[in-house]
Design an enzyme around this catalytic site. Sequence first.
Site, PDB file in Angstrom:
ATOM      1  N   ASP A 128      44.021  36.317  28.072  1.00 14.24           N
ATOM      2  CA  ASP A 128      45.464  36.697  28.515  1.00 14.24           C
ATOM      3  C   ASP A 128      46.553  35.873  27.444  1.00 14.24           C
ATOM      4  OD1 ASP A 128      45.161  33.622  28.943  1.00 14.24           O
ATOM      5  OD2 ASP A 128      44.780  33.885  30.937  1.00 14.24           O
ATOM      6  N   ASP A 185      44.154  30.929  25.946  1.00 15.23           N
ATOM      7  CA  ASP A 185      42.937  30.255  26.204  1.00 15.23           C
ATOM      8  C   ASP A 185      42.025  31.348  26.138  1.00 15.23           C
ATOM      9  OD1 ASP A 185      44.293  31.531  28.811  1.00 15.23           O
ATOM     10  OD2 ASP A 185      42.382  30.781  29.587  1.00 15.23           O
ATOM     11  N   GLU A 208      35.041  38.755  29.493  1.00 19.56           N
ATOM     12  CA  GLU A 208      36.143  37.834  28.969  1.00 19.56           C
ATOM     13  C   GLU A 208      35.729  36.483  27.895  1.00 19.56           C
ATOM     14  OE1 GLU A 208      40.602  36.148  30.290  1.00 19.56           O
ATOM     15  OE2 GLU A 208      38.902  36.407  31.537  1.00 19.56           O
ATOM     16  N   TYR A 232      43.050  26.620  36.145  1.00 19.23           N
ATOM     17  CA  TYR A 232      42.251  25.658  35.635  1.00 19.23           C
ATOM     18  C   TYR A 232      42.695  24.182  36.531  1.00 19.23           C
ATOM     19  CZ  TYR A 232      41.508  28.350  31.579  1.00 19.23           C
ATOM     20  OH  TYR A 232      40.970  29.397  30.657  1.00 19.23           O
TER      21      TYR A 232
END
Length: 610
Positions: free
Chosen positions: A84, A81, A478, A233
């Site tokens: 990571d 995603d 990120e 999430y």
Amino acid sequence: MEKIVKLCSIAPMFLLLLGNILPHLAFAGHDYGQALSQSLLFFEAQRSGYLPRNQRVQWRSNSGLNDGKTIGVDLVGGYYDAGDNVKFGLPMAFTVTVMAWGIIEYGTQMAASGELGHAMDAVKWGTDYFIKAHSQPNVLYGEVGDGNTDHYCWQRPEDMTTSRTAYKIDPTNPGSDLAGETAAAMAAASIVFRRYNPAYSNELLNHASQLFEFADKYRGKYDSSITVAQKYYRSVSGYDDELLWAAAWLYKATNNQYYLDYLGNNGDALGGTGWAMTEFSWDVKYAGVQTLVAKLLMQGKGGRYTGVFQQYKQKAESFMCSCMGKGSQNVQRTPGGLIFLQSWNNMQFVTSSSFLLTVYSDYLASAGQSLKCASGYVSASELLSFAKSQVDYILGDNPRATSYMVGYGNNYPTQVHHRGSSIVSIKVNPTFVSCRGGYASWYGRKASDPNVLTGAVVGGPDAYDNFADQRDNYEQTEPATYNNAPIIGVLARLHVSHPKPAPQPENTPTPATSSNAITIQQKMTDSWLNHGRTYYRYSTIVTNKSNKTVKNLKISISKLYGPIWGLTKFGDSCTFPSWTNSLPAGKSIEFMYIHSASPANVWVSAYTLA
């Protein structure tokens, strides 16, 4: 619309002849085609599984090859995603849905850019995985890997030693939001592949209809069943929006009256007619549903649900107005003009909002309509112009003159919070990188990433346009697949409608927005470094090219992020300095400003000739 500069100093300046102009530094517009190409490369860097022969991101290699093996299900493939190595089903499905939507709307433009094939490959990489993850009609695997153990380690995907547990939803442990979003992704993708691969398109549509039935029949939030996802999430909005979202895409893919009835009969109960949102994201789909239903209405497909669909449309337009700053509940913007909703990965909202604004502007244009906001009417072209301003900010038109798309421009983040890009490629150095060893050797390095994560849109600046390019600053550095997915369609649209200007010789003065009577020319006269940021001093020369005297001059300025000297404030624009009220024929005035970005936009908004 861009904010007009409010600061105009009355410091006296001197008149000068045009011949005194110093060498001019030319600045070209953005290359949206290049940005589109690069943004699609990012998805190749996020691939899990066996990489294909035509893989272009060469520093990546195969990874996650045993996913699902312990439970007898092939779960190899899909996307990581963000920075990571976990495969989270909900944001992955949203990513694919929006990418597919971009192709549906702007596939022709992508083809003209030579990127349609790459965009379709990016969608198919996700849907191939979803087919595997939907192993039975009422079973869907929604996560592989565990965020807690994964975040404890800093390893290349190729070296993973973290848990690869697979988590699923089923009738006993439902997840209507996850199943609904995955149904939407497969339905949207079925439209993309209908012409090119009909058998694959039908397969996707079969999965989509089964998943929608599963989502609707066995209702529940997915993170109540896959609890390890809650920290990363969490489905805050619940599943009502995903049920409507899936129904909208299935109707678009099948033209089946059942799904139109679902939208019409459940609009009130599931919030489609009630929620006026300021966010469109992997969690909150209402604005997307409302936009799709608004298009149905504009196409005259409302039928007996016209009254209900009008309410959807009103909420869609509330979203557009709030983004434009013309509604009753407006989205906050940074001083530099960027949409701002939250400090952690705000850019996801910028790209998703820009996409909805872009498609809605085209829907309005096709229907010959305009947008009615609390503060007045907004044209379709204004919507597109605002979306363009957000993309331009991402690409470098901002107070820091920083591109927030890695690899685009000359000044972009080089210490991205991303395991794969921050550790030397396994092809360069195959030495195993251990779980904690990655933190010790690579995470804390105060140096550029060994692998450029080309095309990645990072989290972006804070509410005041500040940004720190540091690997441990995950809120800002990120990237994520759902940051990139919406911008693809916008870039394709802008590339065709706003092609990159031809480069101009550096020593050839070129005017900003001018008239026949008045020319405007800008040049950079100095630059310096202060606290790690480069500042530029720009000189702008306004010349009267007519044979009469210019009076009542008004100059408008946008994308100015610093002080200005040599003009006087006049309402929302600027005018002559205090020492003069006219500009004789053949004469010029000069004003200056300082900021850390490309030249501001300067144009003459009014004048008279005497």
